[in-house]
Scaffold this active site. Structure first.
Site, PDB file in Angstrom:
ATOM      1  N   HIS A  15     119.496  37.880  33.687  1.00 27.65           N
ATOM      2  CA  HIS A  15     119.395  37.355  32.315  1.00 27.65           C
ATOM      3  C   HIS A  15     120.363  36.189  32.135  1.00 27.65           C
ATOM      4  O   HIS A  15     121.512  36.365  31.760  1.00 27.65           O
ATOM      5  CB  HIS A  15     119.704  38.477  31.315  1.00 27.65           C
ATOM      6  CG  HIS A  15     119.297  38.163  29.910  1.00 27.65           C
ATOM      7  ND1 HIS A  15     118.347  38.895  29.231  1.00 27.65           N
ATOM      8  CD2 HIS A  15     119.696  37.195  29.046  1.00 27.65           C
ATOM      9  CE1 HIS A  15     118.197  38.400  28.011  1.00 27.65           C
ATOM     10  NE2 HIS A  15     119.014  37.362  27.874  1.00 27.65           N
ATOM     11  N   HIS A  17     120.203  32.104  30.633  1.00 33.73           N
ATOM     12  CA  HIS A  17     119.440  31.026  29.994  1.00 33.73           C
ATOM     13  C   HIS A  17     119.889  29.665  30.520  1.00 33.73           C
ATOM     14  O   HIS A  17     121.085  29.354  30.512  1.00 33.73           O
ATOM     15  CB  HIS A  17     119.629  31.064  28.484  1.00 33.73           C
ATOM     16  CG  HIS A  17     118.972  32.230  27.823  1.00 33.73           C
ATOM     17  ND1 HIS A  17     117.678  32.184  27.357  1.00 33.73           N
ATOM     18  CD2 HIS A  17     119.426  33.485  27.554  1.00 33.73           C
ATOM     19  CE1 HIS A  17     117.361  33.359  26.823  1.00 33.73           C
ATOM     20  NE2 HIS A  17     118.407  34.168  26.927  1.00 33.73           N
ATOM     21  N   ASP A  19     119.520  26.526  29.303  1.00 33.51           N
ATOM     22  CA  ASP A  19     120.144  25.570  28.379  1.00 33.51           C
ATOM     23  C   ASP A  19     121.496  26.042  27.862  1.00 33.51           C
ATOM     24  O   ASP A  19     122.282  25.235  27.361  1.00 33.51           O
ATOM     25  CB  ASP A  19     119.210  25.239  27.211  1.00 33.51           C
ATOM     26  CG  ASP A  19     118.674  26.458  26.487  1.00 33.51           C
ATOM     27  OD1 ASP A  19     118.881  27.587  26.964  1.00 33.51           O
ATOM     28  OD2 ASP A  19     118.018  26.282  25.436  1.00 33.51           O
ATOM     29  N   GLY A 172     114.804  34.034  20.930  1.00 33.79           N
ATOM     30  CA  GLY A 172     114.895  33.479  19.580  1.00 33.79           C
ATOM     31  C   GLY A 172     115.142  34.538  18.526  1.00 33.79           C
ATOM     32  O   GLY A 172     115.816  35.536  18.776  1.00 33.79           O
ATOM     33  N   HIS A 199     113.693  40.240  25.142  1.00 33.66           N
ATOM     34  CA  HIS A 199     114.878  40.459  24.321  1.00 33.66           C
ATOM     35  C   HIS A 199     114.528  41.558  23.319  1.00 33.66           C
ATOM     36  O   HIS A 199     113.583  41.402  22.544  1.00 33.66           O
ATOM     37  CB  HIS A 199     115.251  39.184  23.557  1.00 33.66           C
ATOM     38  CG  HIS A 199     115.842  38.103  24.404  1.00 33.66           C
ATOM     39  ND1 HIS A 199     115.130  37.445  25.378  1.00 33.66           N
ATOM     40  CD2 HIS A 199     117.095  37.567  24.407  1.00 33.66           C
ATOM     41  CE1 HIS A 199     115.919  36.543  25.944  1.00 33.66           C
ATOM     42  NE2 HIS A 199     117.116  36.595  25.380  1.00 33.66           N
ATOM     43  N   GLU A 202     118.631  43.437  20.141  1.00 31.78           N
ATOM     44  CA  GLU A 202     119.832  42.597  20.029  1.00 31.78           C
ATOM     45  C   GLU A 202     120.254  42.454  18.569  1.00 31.78           C
ATOM     46  O   GLU A 202     121.404  42.115  18.286  1.00 31.78           O
ATOM     47  CB  GLU A 202     119.553  41.223  20.652  1.00 31.78           C
ATOM     48  CG  GLU A 202     120.784  40.349  20.799  1.00 31.78           C
ATOM     49  CD  GLU A 202     120.490  38.982  21.416  1.00 31.78           C
ATOM     50  OE1 GLU A 202     121.457  38.262  21.723  1.00 31.78           O
ATOM     51  OE2 GLU A 202     119.293  38.637  21.589  1.00 31.78           O
ATOM     52  N   ASP A 279     124.084  35.968  30.163  1.00 34.22           N
ATOM     53  CA  ASP A 279     123.282  35.466  29.050  1.00 34.22           C
ATOM     54  C   ASP A 279     123.357  33.943  29.006  1.00 34.22           C
ATOM     55  O   ASP A 279     122.406  33.260  29.317  1.00 34.22           O
ATOM     56  CB  ASP A 279     123.723  36.077  27.718  1.00 34.22           C
ATOM     57  CG  ASP A 279     122.685  35.907  26.615  1.00 34.22           C
ATOM     58  OD1 ASP A 279     121.527  35.609  26.930  1.00 34.22           O
ATOM     59  OD2 ASP A 279     123.034  36.088  25.437  1.00 34.22           O
TER      60      ASP A 279
END
Length: 341
Positions: A15, A17, A19, A172, A199, A202, A279
């Site tokens: 996991h 990301h 960006d 998101g 996801h 969360e 993350d």
């Protein structure tokens, strides 16, 4: 264990990301290419791209990504970014990583979803060749976007299935766009043959984890809402689901308000399968070595535990069976000298 030993441990990450994980040097390089001014001072730039230690909410945390979005709008930028994250991972002995990203966020200047994925895969391939790591891509839809946009993106990128693209996800705003809203599209996409991770939990909603499990999804990101939910934990284990835990991020976003609210110990003691993840390396100012340090500090996680968690990660990964077998063998050999100590 000391930091240098934790850094040497072989690791797998599920996991991460794209960006949210760019190094400061690469951010500067991408900013120059995009003709965007960013601070030259490290501390100033870091402040711009790192979320506060305590955010008001997940949505507050996600605002940080707005700085990076304009920098990832060309194939060259996406390839550089993907290579950068693979390099960071390899330098702390990550042997397998899945890097996720939302093509939609890189289509502002005319790129197609297919071109975005192609550019990212090129960077992953360069990193694999240079560092001997196995790196795969997961394509995310954005929960708050039109389902038609995500449907089109998922369908269009299928040409890269099993050529580096190994799965799908939705990221998101979970609170307002729960699994029930996405269920039909998830089922449609599952029919393509690539697996889903999601996801889930969360934002403090245990029912969202239930819904995700009922969709047949075998990997769930964060799952912080499983804390103190005995029946849900039993369902999680009975359905052979693996948790993608993100400790630092969850404390920042208040998904876990305290260390005690983080579900790791309950998951571990119940025998649930889990993995440890960053993350967002930059947004959360972390890496896997730092995460391992925190698990040792707060939970007394042992080398044997880390081996088990990494085995869980590789088994739950979206790599091919042959790749999994080779990675598990590599992992076991890497831990032999540490387990004996």
């Amino acid at each position: 264990m000391e930091t240098k030993d934790l850094k040497k441990l072989a690791k797998a990450e599920l996991h991460c990301h794209l960006d949210g994980s760019l190094s400061l040097d690469t951010i500067r390089q991408l900013a120059a290419l995009a003709q965007v001014d960013v601070p030259q001072d490290d501390s100033e730039l870091k402040q711009l791209v790192t979320a506060p230690e305590t955010c008001e909410s997940l949505m507050d945390y996600l605002k940080t990504f707005d700085v990076i979005r304009p920098l990832l709008q060309t194939p060259q930028a996406l390839t550089l970014a993907a290579y950068d994250v693979v390099k960071q991972a390899a330098l702390e002995n990550v042997i397998y990583i899945e890097i996720r990203f939302a093509p939609e966020l890189s289509m502002d200047q005319g790129l197609t979803a297919t071109q975005v994925v192609e550019a990212v895969l090129k960077g992953l391939e360069q990193g694999q060749k240079e560092f001997g790591i196995v790196a795969k891509a997961i394509v995310c839809g954005m929960r708050q976007s039109s389902l038609d946009i995500s449907r089109e993106i998922f369908a269009n990128v299928l040409e890269w299935a099993n050529k580096g693209l190994v799965g799908f996800d939705f990221a998101g705003n979970e609170l307002d766009f729960p699994p029930a809203v996405l269920a039909d599209l998830i089922k449609e996409t599952q029919a393509y043959g690539l697996p889903f991770t999601l996801h889930a939990g969360e934002c403090g909603c245990p029912n969202y984890i239930v819904d995700a499990i009922d969709l047949g999804i075998k990997r769930l990101g964060h799952v912080t809402a499983i804390h103190n939910q005995k029946d849900l934990l039993a369902k999680f284990i009975a359905n052979d689901v693996t948790a993608e835990l993100c400790f630092t991020s969850n404390l920042q976003t208040k998904a876990a308000r305290t260390v005690e609210d983080f579900p790791y110990m309950q998951l571990r003691q119940a025998g649930a399968k889990l993995s440890i993840n960053t993350d967002n390396r930059t947004v959360s100012d972390t890496n896997l070595t730092k995460e391992y340090e925190l698990f040792v500090k707060h939970f007394e996680t042992s080398v044997t535990d880390f081996l088990e968690h990494n085995r869980d990660a590789i088994k739950a990964s979206f790599a091919s069976p042959a790749e999994k077998e080779a990675l598990l063998d590599r992992l076991d050999k890497a831990y032999q000298s540490y387990i004996k100590k």
